[in-house]
Each structure stands twice: as C-alpha cells, then as structure tokens.
Enzyme design. Structure first.
Site, PDB file in Angstrom:
ATOM      1  CE  LYS A   1      -1.700   1.515   4.097  1.00  0.00           C
ATOM      2  NZ  LYS A   1      -1.367   2.913   4.464  1.00  0.00           N
ATOM      3  CG  ASN A   2       2.298   2.709   3.496  1.00  0.00           C
ATOM      4  OD1 ASN A   2       1.132   3.031   3.231  1.00  0.00           O
ATOM      5  ND2 ASN A   2       2.704   2.484   4.737  1.00  0.00           N
TER       6      ASN A   2
ATOM      7  CB  CYS B   1      -4.961  11.309  11.792  1.00  0.00           C
ATOM      8  SG  CYS B   1      -3.350  10.564  12.005  1.00  0.00           S
TER       9      CYS B   1
ATOM     10  NE  ARG C   1       0.234  11.016   9.419  1.00  0.00           N
ATOM     11  CZ  ARG C   1      -0.190   9.818   9.052  1.00  0.00           C
ATOM     12  NH1 ARG C   1      -1.323   9.360   9.490  1.00  0.00           N
ATOM     13  NH2 ARG C   1       0.549   9.067   8.271  1.00  0.00           N
TER      14      ARG C   1
ATOM     15  CG  ASP D   1       3.325   1.350   9.577  1.00  0.00           C
ATOM     16  OD1 ASP D   1       2.894   2.251  10.316  1.00  0.00           O
ATOM     17  OD2 ASP D   1       3.614   1.540   8.378  1.00  0.00           O
TER      18      ASP D   1
ATOM     19  NE  ARG E   1      -6.970   4.234   6.070  1.00  0.00           N
ATOM     20  CZ  ARG E   1      -6.064   4.483   7.031  1.00  0.00           C
ATOM     21  NH1 ARG E   1      -6.406   4.408   8.286  1.00  0.00           N
ATOM     22  NH2 ARG E   1      -4.846   4.823   6.713  1.00  0.00           N
TER      23      ARG E   1
HETATM   24  N1  EPU Z   1       6.473  14.615  10.738  1.00  0.00           N
HETATM   25  C1  EPU Z   1       6.611  15.958  11.045  1.00  0.00           C
HETATM   26  N2  EPU Z   1       6.546  16.856  10.020  1.00  0.00           N
HETATM   27  C2  EPU Z   1       6.344  16.485   8.733  1.00  0.00           C
HETATM   28  C3  EPU Z   1       6.197  15.111   8.431  1.00  0.00           C
HETATM   29  C4  EPU Z   1       6.270  14.189   9.458  1.00  0.00           C
HETATM   30  O1  EPU Z   1       6.797  16.330  12.203  1.00  0.00           O
HETATM   31  O2  EPU Z   1       6.311  17.358   7.861  1.00  0.00           O
HETATM   32  C5  EPU Z   1       6.557  13.619  11.830  1.00  0.00           C
HETATM   33  C6  EPU Z   1       5.253  12.824  11.998  1.00  0.00           C
HETATM   34  O3  EPU Z   1       4.339  13.514  12.797  1.00  0.00           O
HETATM   35  C7  EPU Z   1       5.737  11.547  12.632  1.00  0.00           C
HETATM   36  C8  EPU Z   1       7.106  11.356  11.996  1.00  0.00           C
HETATM   37  O4  EPU Z   1       7.500  12.636  11.472  1.00  0.00           O
HETATM   38  O5  EPU Z   1       5.895  11.741  14.012  1.00  0.00           O
HETATM   39  C9  EPU Z   1       7.161  10.312  10.900  1.00  0.00           C
HETATM   40  O6  EPU Z   1       6.228  10.606   9.898  1.00  0.00           O
HETATM   41  P1  EPU Z   1       6.435  10.233   8.357  1.00  0.00           P
HETATM   42  O7  EPU Z   1       6.294  11.500   7.584  1.00  0.00           O
HETATM   43  O8  EPU Z   1       7.667   9.432   8.187  1.00  0.00           O
HETATM   44  O9  EPU Z   1       5.186   9.312   8.115  1.00  0.00           O
HETATM   45  P2  EPU Z   1       4.129   9.406   6.940  1.00  0.00           P
HETATM   46  O10 EPU Z   1       4.808   9.655   5.652  1.00  0.00           O
HETATM   47  O11 EPU Z   1       3.017  10.293   7.338  1.00  0.00           O
HETATM   48  C10 EPU Z   1       4.298   6.869   6.336  1.00  0.00           C
HETATM   49  C11 EPU Z   1       3.353   5.715   6.214  1.00  0.00           C
HETATM   50  C12 EPU Z   1       2.860   5.328   7.602  1.00  0.00           C
HETATM   51  C13 EPU Z   1       4.065   4.937   8.440  1.00  0.00           C
HETATM   52  C14 EPU Z   1       5.066   6.105   8.482  1.00  0.00           C
HETATM   53  C15 EPU Z   1       6.354   5.771   9.225  1.00  0.00           C
HETATM   54  C16 EPU Z   1       2.334   6.046   4.053  1.00  0.00           C
HETATM   55  C17 EPU Z   1       1.131   6.387   3.253  1.00  0.00           C
HETATM   56  N3  EPU Z   1       2.217   6.111   5.377  1.00  0.00           N
HETATM   57  O12 EPU Z   1       3.568   7.928   6.940  1.00  0.00           O
HETATM   58  O13 EPU Z   1       2.040   4.190   7.415  1.00  0.00           O
HETATM   59  O14 EPU Z   1       3.648   4.640   9.755  1.00  0.00           O
HETATM   60  O15 EPU Z   1       5.425   6.479   7.133  1.00  0.00           O
HETATM   61  O16 EPU Z   1       6.981   4.684   8.653  1.00  0.00           O
HETATM   62  O17 EPU Z   1       3.370   5.695   3.492  1.00  0.00           O
HETATM   63  C18 EPU Z   1       0.241   2.753   7.874  1.00  0.00           C
HETATM   64  O18 EPU Z   1       0.467   2.189   6.801  1.00  0.00           O
HETATM   65  O19 EPU Z   1      -0.541   2.297   8.749  1.00  0.00           O
HETATM   66  C19 EPU Z   1       0.892   4.024   8.166  1.00  0.00           C
HETATM   67  C20 EPU Z   1       0.442   4.875   9.080  1.00  0.00           C
END
Ligand code: EPU
Length: 418
Positions: free
Chosen positions: A21-22, A115, A120, A304, A396
């Site tokens: 998915k990711n 969320c 987020r 995850d 999801r």
């Molecule tokens: N963060 C910030 N600022 C930003 C972006 C992120 O502070 O601009 C923080 C977030 O709040 C969090 C941390 O950085 O504390 C990590 O967030 P990241 O951006 O790496 O996560 P994401 O891109 O929002 C993806 C996956 C998540 C997975 C995380 C970590 C997708 C669609 N989602 O989320 O997957 O947990 O990376 O590996 O790729 C899931 O599949 O259940 C899921 C939540």
C-alpha cells in the site's frame, strides 16, 4: 461501519502477500508527472488505493483497474484541487501535493490535521516544496501552493519523514537543475518510488541511502511497473502465526525488509526460515519476551508493526517493553486489547506488556489500521469469539483479510456494514 467476527484458532497454512500500500500510493501520485500510460501491477484492492483512484479521476486522469493492475493516464489533467471529503478519507493524500504542483503549477487541498496516530504535521513537506521555489499559503486549514516553475535545491530534512521525502522527490523530478535531499527516509517504499521514477525517465540516484540526488526537468514517458510486496501485511501475518502457536509460509515477500521483526520473533522463540521471496515461521506453544522493541525509521523496527507484535506478545512468560519513537499517540489499541484481558501499561512513549495466562473474546473497536490488525491477532489467540467494530480501518491496509485468514485456516467473518 463494518464489523468482523473472529473465532480463535491456529494460524497455519500458505498465502501470497499483497503489493505494498505505502508504495502504490506515492507511485500513483508520481504517475501525475507522466505524459503517457503508466501500467501499475501489484496494486492491492484497498480502500486507500480506491481513494487515490478517486483523487486521480477528480484531477482529470483516466484510470482503469483490471484485477491487480491500474492503468493511469494523466495526459488530460484538468484540476489542481483535492476535495475535502477525499482528504478526510485518506489523510496521507498530502503525498499528492508535490505532484499536482509540479504538473499544473498550483495545488489546493485541506490541511490533513490531527488523526488517529496523533498530530500529523506537514511542515517538512511544505519546507521542501518552498525550497524548490513554491509559494505556499496556509489559511483556515487550507493549503494553496503555486509555482510558475520549480528549481533544484538543497533539501535537508530534520527527520527522515517518509511522506516529505516522497513529496520532495516527486516535485524535484519536475524542477530545473539538481536537487539533493539530505537525511532522506530509507524505507523500502522510497527505493520503490525511485525505481518507478527512473522507469519513467527521471534521473534519481541514492535510494537506500540518506542522500537522494535528482537531476530534474527530464521528459517522462509511460511504463509498466510492479510495486514491491507489502512488508507490513507480511509482518502482520507472521505475528498472527506467532501469537497462535501456528506455522505459516508466505510467498512473494521481500525477506530483507522483515529483518527486525524476524529478529524479535526469533528472540521470542519462533523458528524462521527465509529463501528467495519466501518466508516461513513456526511458533512455539508459548512465546518468551524479546529484548526491548524500539520503533525507528528504516532499517529500525517499523512503527507499523509495533501494534501487531504487541498483540502477539500478550501471553508471554514475563514482560515486554515497547518504545514508540515515531508517532506520539500510537498506543490506542492498548485499551482495546485490555478488554480481552491484556495487561499493558502505557507511559509516554513506553508500553509495558505483562504476559497473562489467557485472553478472552470481547467486543472491541478498531482505533486505526495497524491497531485494528493487532485486535485481529489478539482475537485469534483468545479463548472465545470476538467482534471488532469499525473494521473499515483494517480494510484500509489489508486486502481480502477474510480470504487470507481462511487460507491460513482460521475464521475472520464479516458480519455487518459495508
Ligand atoms: N512529521 C513531522 N513533520 C512532517 C512530516 C512528518 O513532524 O512534515 C513527523 C510525523 O508527525 C511523525 C514522523 O515525522 O511523528 C514520521 O512521519 P512520516 O512522515 O515518516 O510518516 P508518513 O509519511 O506520514 C508513512 C506511512 C505510515 C508509516 C510512516 C512511518 C504512508 C502512506 N504512510 O507515513 O504508514 O507509519 O510512514 O513509517 O506511506 C500505515 O500504513 O498504517 C501508516 C500509518
């Protein structure tokens, strides 16, 4: 609202693992850059993938689905805004921001907001796009980005955010000149996105390292591409077998992507075998406590899989300690697991699981995708039937969960809702 009924049993058998998915979601966003047809194979049938299809169609792309293949043609893109209901349906829709901006010169969407995993923020996404030359206004929870043209830049990330790395990468492919993304995320899904971008003609190097370099402004062309296997779905099925004293063989897995989980499950007493694209697990009757589980960016232990592994360890001898360092509020499943008799104490980023002799069936509610998967695992290892409400969270991320578990010898039945 949807509900599933789970009857306890040993998870035993063979199954193939769905596409990631990711990986699919950012690759679908990146397909917006391409003037030509992108044929994407291995796309799981999931609510989040459907939401991404809706976004592409809303933007004016032609999208066709045939089994696990999505054919996307973004030649006719005619809009630059993601409607609020689609943003609400999938908060990670923000990964479309860089692609829409790069392709149309502007992008409009609502702020993803808080969320189920806690706040987020997207400050790193916006900072990266600003460095590439975008003007971004944030007002009343709305984001409006515009850029007549994007230019290559140095992008240092303060944390290796997966989504910010993806947004920066995609937008940098459309920028004139060279972009360097430092402290980039090294998750396998980033390497998958890089391989896709190269397949459509972009020049990107450095995948699997913390520095990604993009030579932007290259014309892109259509391609056929297969996304990698979903390491989190695979890990979840391994945890389910571990929790129930079961034995599984998973096909179509990238074994290297599961190294930290397999390390923890081996410490817990499971026998794990790996051969090319296959992984087997045989679990003992009772697991023992592994060393402390600390979630970290890849190649560390994945956030995850924190909830699924926790669910597998609820009946251990002794206690297990978790430290969740990625998301602030990712223990909401603990209170639901307690309804089945689990003993979990959460304090800040730490959770301590004290093994209990047995769990009992209960009516519980899925709080989020991976927390919901944890409830399924705990329910399979409980002493009676359980009902999980709000199971749409689980849909999801897990394709055909009833079918997969049927192949693995246990009953996960849909009893209501959509
Ligand atoms: N963060 C910030 N600022 C930003 C972006 C992120 O502070 O601009 C923080 C977030 O709040 C969090 C941390 O950085 O504390 C990590 O967030 P990241 O951006 O790496 O996560 P994401 O891109 O929002 C993806 C996956 C998540 C997975 C995380 C970590 C997708 C669609 N989602 O989320 O997957 O947990 O990376 O590996 O790729 C899931 O599949 O259940 C899921 C939540």
């Amino acid at each position: 609202m949807s509900e599933i009924l789970i009857s306890p049993g040993r998870v035993t058998g063979e199954t193939r693992v769905q596409g990631a998915k990711n990986s699919v979601l950012p690759v679908m966003a990146a397909a917006l850059l391409v003037r030509g047809e992108v044929v994407l194979r291995g796309c799981p049938a999931l609510a989040d993938v459907d939401s991404a299809v809706h976004i592409l169609r809303h933007l004016g792309c032609a999208v066709r689905r045939e089994a696990d293949t999505l054919c996307i043609d973004a030649s006719g893109i005619s809009d630059y805004a993601i409607p609020d209901d689609l943003m609400r349906r999938m908060r990670s829709s923000v990964i479309f921001l860089g692609a829409i901006l790069a392709r149309t010169g502007q992008a409009r969407m609502t702020y993803p907001g808080g969320c189920e995993l806690g706040p987020r923020p997207i400050d790193m996404h916006l900072d990266a796009l600003r460095r590439l030359g975008a003007h971004i206004d944030e007002e009343g929870g709305r984001i409006f980005a515009r850029a007549e043209s994007l230019r290559g830049a140095e992008i240092p990330l303060r944390f290796p955010s997966v989504g910010a790395t993806e947004n920066a990468l995609i937008a940098a492919c459309a920028a004139e000149g060279t972009t360097t993304i430092r402290n980039a995320a090294r998750e396998p899904e980033i390497a998958d996105l890089v391989r896709f971008l190269r397949a459509v003609g972009c020049r990107v190097t450095g995948e699997n390292t913390a520095v990604l370099t993009v030579e932007g402004g290259m014309p892109s062309h259509g391609t056929q591409y297969r996304v990698i296997a979903d390491r989190i779905a695979a890990g979840t099925y391994l945890c389910a077998a571990a929790a129930t004293g079961g034995s599984v063989l998973l096909h179509d897995v990238e074994t290297a992507h599961l190294a930290t989980l397999c390390g923890a499950l081996t410490e817990a007493g499971c026998e794990i075998g790996m051969e090319e694209r296959r992984i087997s697990l045989r679990a003992p009757e009772k697991l023992r406590a592994p060393g402390m589980i600390v979630t970290r960016p890849y190649p560390g232990f994945p956030t995850d899989l924190q909830a699924p592994l926790m669910a597998a360890l609820l009946r251990i001898d002794g206690s297990a300690v978790f430290d969740e360092t990625i998301f602030r509020d990712r223990y909401r499943h603990a209170a639901e697991l307690a309804k089945m008799g689990a003993d979990i104490v959460c304090e800040g980023s730490r959770a301590i699981v004290c093994g209990v002799p047995a769990l009992h069936g209960a009516r519980v509610t899925a709080t989020d995708l991976r927390g919901g998967a944890a409830l399924v695992i705990a329910a399979l290892s409980a002493g009676g039937d359980s009902v999980i409400a709000e199971a749409e969270h689980i849909d999801r991320g897990y394709e055909d969960i009833t079918g997969v578990f049927a192949r693995l010898g246990v009953r996960v039945q849909r009893i209501g809702g959509t």
